[in-house]
Design a protein around this motif. Structure first.
Motif, PDB file in Angstrom:
ATOM      1  N   ASN A 141       0.828  -1.220   0.000  1.00  0.00           N
ATOM      2  CA  ASN A 141       0.000   0.000   0.000  1.00  0.00           C
ATOM      3  C   ASN A 141       0.858   1.264   0.000  1.00  0.00           C
ATOM      4  O   ASN A 141       0.531   2.259   0.650  1.00  0.00           O
ATOM      5  N   ILE A 142       1.959   1.203  -0.770  1.00  0.00           N
ATOM      6  CA  ILE A 142       2.831   2.363  -0.954  1.00  0.00           C
ATOM      7  C   ILE A 142       2.616   2.910  -2.359  1.00  0.00           C
ATOM      8  O   ILE A 142       2.809   2.204  -3.347  1.00  0.00           O
ATOM      9  N   LEU A 143       2.217   4.157  -2.446  1.00  0.00           N
ATOM     10  CA  LEU A 143       1.951   4.814  -3.715  1.00  0.00           C
ATOM     11  C   LEU A 143       3.262   5.294  -4.341  1.00  0.00           C
ATOM     12  O   LEU A 143       4.137   5.798  -3.632  1.00  0.00           O
ATOM     13  N   VAL A 144       3.395   5.143  -5.664  1.00  0.00           N
ATOM     14  CA  VAL A 144       4.581   5.623  -6.371  1.00  0.00           C
ATOM     15  C   VAL A 144       4.126   6.337  -7.646  1.00  0.00           C
ATOM     16  O   VAL A 144       3.459   5.733  -8.483  1.00  0.00           O
ATOM     17  N   THR A 145       4.491   7.608  -7.787  1.00  0.00           N
ATOM     18  CA  THR A 145       4.049   8.395  -8.933  1.00  0.00           C
ATOM     19  C   THR A 145       5.202   9.266  -9.434  1.00  0.00           C
ATOM     20  O   THR A 145       5.995   9.776  -8.644  1.00  0.00           O
ATOM     21  N   ALA A 146       5.277   9.439 -10.759  1.00  0.00           N
ATOM     22  CA  ALA A 146       6.246  10.352 -11.371  1.00  0.00           C
ATOM     23  C   ALA A 146       5.534  11.652 -11.726  1.00  0.00           C
ATOM     24  O   ALA A 146       4.457  11.618 -12.329  1.00  0.00           O
ATOM     25  N   ILE A 147       6.134  12.788 -11.357  1.00  0.00           N
ATOM     26  CA  ILE A 147       5.507  14.082 -11.613  1.00  0.00           C
ATOM     27  C   ILE A 147       6.483  15.029 -12.301  1.00  0.00           C
ATOM     28  O   ILE A 147       7.630  15.199 -11.863  1.00  0.00           O
ATOM     29  N   HIS A 148       6.011  15.665 -13.369  1.00  0.00           N
ATOM     30  CA  HIS A 148       6.748  16.717 -14.065  1.00  0.00           C
ATOM     31  C   HIS A 148       6.405  18.049 -13.402  1.00  0.00           C
ATOM     32  O   HIS A 148       5.229  18.426 -13.338  1.00  0.00           O
ATOM     33  N   PRO A 149       7.403  18.789 -12.885  1.00  0.00           N
ATOM     34  CA  PRO A 149       7.123  20.029 -12.149  1.00  0.00           C
ATOM     35  C   PRO A 149       6.898  21.251 -13.021  1.00  0.00           C
ATOM     36  O   PRO A 149       6.678  22.356 -12.506  1.00  0.00           O
ATOM     37  N   GLY A 150       6.942  21.066 -14.347  1.00  0.00           N
ATOM     38  CA  GLY A 150       6.879  22.200 -15.248  1.00  0.00           C
ATOM     39  C   GLY A 150       8.285  22.668 -15.608  1.00  0.00           C
ATOM     40  O   GLY A 150       9.275  22.190 -15.050  1.00  0.00           O
ATOM     41  N   TRP A 151       8.372  23.577 -16.575  1.00  0.00           N
ATOM     42  CA  TRP A 151       9.660  24.170 -16.930  1.00  0.00           C
ATOM     43  C   TRP A 151       9.874  25.330 -15.976  1.00  0.00           C
ATOM     44  O   TRP A 151       9.265  26.386 -16.100  1.00  0.00           O
ATOM     45  N   VAL A 152      10.738  25.113 -14.985  1.00  0.00           N
ATOM     46  CA  VAL A 152      10.849  26.017 -13.848  1.00  0.00           C
ATOM     47  C   VAL A 152      12.126  26.849 -13.921  1.00  0.00           C
ATOM     48  O   VAL A 152      13.195  26.352 -14.284  1.00  0.00           O
ATOM     49  N   CYS A 153      12.013  28.097 -13.538  1.00  0.00           N
ATOM     50  CA  CYS A 153      13.144  29.028 -13.534  1.00  0.00           C
ATOM     51  C   CYS A 153      14.047  28.733 -12.329  1.00  0.00           C
ATOM     52  O   CYS A 153      13.853  29.269 -11.235  1.00  0.00           O
ATOM     53  N   THR A 154      15.013  27.850 -12.553  1.00  0.00           N
ATOM     54  CA  THR A 154      15.997  27.480 -11.533  1.00  0.00           C
ATOM     55  C   THR A 154      17.366  27.450 -12.207  1.00  0.00           C
ATOM     56  O   THR A 154      17.483  27.712 -13.408  1.00  0.00           O
ATOM     57  N   ASP A 155      18.400  27.089 -11.456  1.00  0.00           N
ATOM     58  CA  ASP A 155      19.726  26.959 -12.055  1.00  0.00           C
ATOM     59  C   ASP A 155      19.701  25.953 -13.195  1.00  0.00           C
ATOM     60  O   ASP A 155      20.336  26.154 -14.231  1.00  0.00           O
ATOM     61  N   MET A 156      18.975  24.864 -13.014  1.00  0.00           N
ATOM     62  CA  MET A 156      18.896  23.833 -14.047  1.00  0.00           C
ATOM     63  C   MET A 156      17.934  24.226 -15.165  1.00  0.00           C
ATOM     64  O   MET A 156      18.204  24.011 -16.345  1.00  0.00           O
ATOM     65  N   GLY A 157      16.806  24.809 -14.802  1.00  0.00           N
ATOM     66  CA  GLY A 157      15.796  25.160 -15.795  1.00  0.00           C
ATOM     67  C   GLY A 157      16.172  26.344 -16.660  1.00  0.00           C
ATOM     68  O   GLY A 157      15.710  26.459 -17.805  1.00  0.00           O
ATOM     69  N   GLY A 158      17.007  27.246 -16.129  1.00  0.00           N
ATOM     70  CA  GLY A 158      17.444  28.405 -16.885  1.00  0.00           C
ATOM     71  C   GLY A 158      16.515  29.600 -16.725  1.00  0.00           C
ATOM     72  O   GLY A 158      15.374  29.476 -16.286  1.00  0.00           O
ATOM     73  N   GLU A 159      17.039  30.758 -17.098  1.00  0.00           N
ATOM     74  CA  GLU A 159      16.305  32.007 -16.906  1.00  0.00           C
ATOM     75  C   GLU A 159      15.113  32.156 -17.848  1.00  0.00           C
ATOM     76  O   GLU A 159      14.206  32.950 -17.592  1.00  0.00           O
ATOM     77  N   GLN A 160      15.095  31.412 -18.947  1.00  0.00           N
ATOM     78  CA  GLN A 160      14.003  31.523 -19.905  1.00  0.00           C
ATOM     79  C   GLN A 160      12.762  30.747 -19.486  1.00  0.00           C
ATOM     80  O   GLN A 160      11.691  30.913 -20.080  1.00  0.00           O
ATOM     81  N   ALA A 161      12.894  29.913 -18.475  1.00  0.00           N
ATOM     82  CA  ALA A 161      11.762  29.101 -18.029  1.00  0.00           C
ATOM     83  C   ALA A 161      10.616  30.001 -17.572  1.00  0.00           C
ATOM     84  O   ALA A 161      10.829  30.974 -16.848  1.00  0.00           O
ATOM     85  N   PRO A 162       9.388  29.685 -17.967  1.00  0.00           N
ATOM     86  CA  PRO A 162       8.252  30.569 -17.682  1.00  0.00           C
ATOM     87  C   PRO A 162       7.630  30.410 -16.305  1.00  0.00           C
ATOM     88  O   PRO A 162       6.807  31.227 -15.902  1.00  0.00           O
ATOM     89  N   LEU A 163       8.022  29.372 -15.563  1.00  0.00           N
ATOM     90  CA  LEU A 163       7.343  29.050 -14.312  1.00  0.00           C
ATOM     91  C   LEU A 163       8.242  29.291 -13.109  1.00  0.00           C
ATOM     92  O   LEU A 163       9.377  28.808 -13.059  1.00  0.00           O
ATOM     93  N   ALA A 164       7.740  30.053 -12.134  1.00  0.00           N
ATOM     94  CA  ALA A 164       8.493  30.288 -10.901  1.00  0.00           C
ATOM     95  C   ALA A 164       8.444  29.050 -10.014  1.00  0.00           C
ATOM     96  O   ALA A 164       7.451  28.312 -10.009  1.00  0.00           O
ATOM     97  N   ALA A 165       9.512  28.829  -9.264  1.00  0.00           N
ATOM     98  CA  ALA A 165       9.561  27.665  -8.377  1.00  0.00           C
ATOM     99  C   ALA A 165       8.397  27.675  -7.385  1.00  0.00           C
ATOM    100  O   ALA A 165       7.825  26.617  -7.081  1.00  0.00           O
TER     101      ALA A 165
END
Length: 266
Positions: free
Chosen positions: A210-234
């Motif tokens: 009874n352990i749930l496991v799900t993969a989630i995409h957080p959106g294209w986020v403005c972070t060090d990895m996502g870059g400054e062009q990403a439209p979504l704030a963390a």
């Protein structure tokens, strides 16, 4: 806004970006009984300064854990440290957020070598695999403390016992033709596709607990990895992530969805 998450929660890669924002909002929006274990490679280093400051703002609610997801010994030590603190409660939620991307953008095939492929796979896939394997007894402990009546008959939820693997839409094989040109990134893409299969396997394997496991995409986020062009704030991404996590149930285990709850094709 409060979120209906509770108990003991662990977030990997929590010293910056989405991980740091997850710890921040979990600390602010969960009840007094919730406790967040925030892990990163160098808790005493300069890159963890914001995380340390956050822990002082929420005394007794955040425990910083040293964890390098590419190092099996580090994972073992982190599991022992969490186990010593958690006691009988178990681990209710494991969020595998830590990830790397090599080589640096734009990461064309010509600049990508075997070492890049192996290092990214080790952190982005093997790390979450080992964390789930080693934390399984604590996740089981949390799951066993609840009865069906606690969750209105739904046996799985992030309040009970769950693993959330932070994936990405560019791991989708079906969507590759429409996303490849904007982000070739062979190591990152293929590692996250493997993470999706890991999610699917764990969902089937852990269903009996009874352990749930799900993969989630957080959106294209403005972070060090996502870059400054990403439209979504963390902040906005994490608001959505926590809302989605709060609503997950049996039907969502083994699924691949985004931060707004929309299904993503494999």
């Amino acid at each position: 806004m409060s979120v209906t998450l509770e108990g003991n929660m662990l977030v990997t890669g929590s010293n910056r970006g989405i991980g740091l924002e997850l710890v921040k909002q979990l600390a602010e929006r969960t009840g007094a009984e919730a406790h967040i274990y925030a892990s990163c490679r160098e808790p005493e280093g300069t890159r963890a300064e914001a995380l340390r400051e956050l822990s002082t703002q929420h005394p007794g609610k955040i425990t910083i854990i040293k964890l390098d997801t590419s190092d099996e010994d580090s994972i073992c030590a982190a599991v022992r440290a969490v186990n010593e603190e958690i006691g009988a409660g178990g681990l209710n939620l494991l969020i595998n957020n830590a990830a790397i991307n090599k080589p640096a953008r734009p990461a064309p095939l010509s600049a990508t070598g075997k070492k890049d492929m192996m290092e990214v796979y080790e952190t982005n896939v093997v790390g979450p695999f080992l964390l789930a394997k080693m934390f399984l007894p604590l996740l089981q402990r949390a799951a066993e403390r609840f009865s069906p009546e606690d969750h209105e008959g739904d046996m799985m939820s992030c309040r009970r016992s769950a693993i959330i693997n932070i994936s990405t839409v560019i791991s989708s094989v079906k969507k590759c033709p429409e996303t490849f040109s904007m982000a070739p990134m062979y190591p990152y893409r293929t590692s996250k596709t493997a993470l999706n299969m890991l999610t699917r396997c764990q969902a089937e394997d852990f269903r009996k607990h009874n352990i749930l496991v799900t993969a989630i995409h957080p959106g294209w986020v403005c972070t060090d990895m996502g870059g400054e062009q990403a439209p979504l704030a963390a902040q906005d991404s994490v608001l959505g992530l926590l809302s989605v996590m709060s609503s997950l149930s049996n039907k969502d285990s083994g699924m691949f969805i985004d931060w707004q709850g929309n299904s993503i094709p494999w």
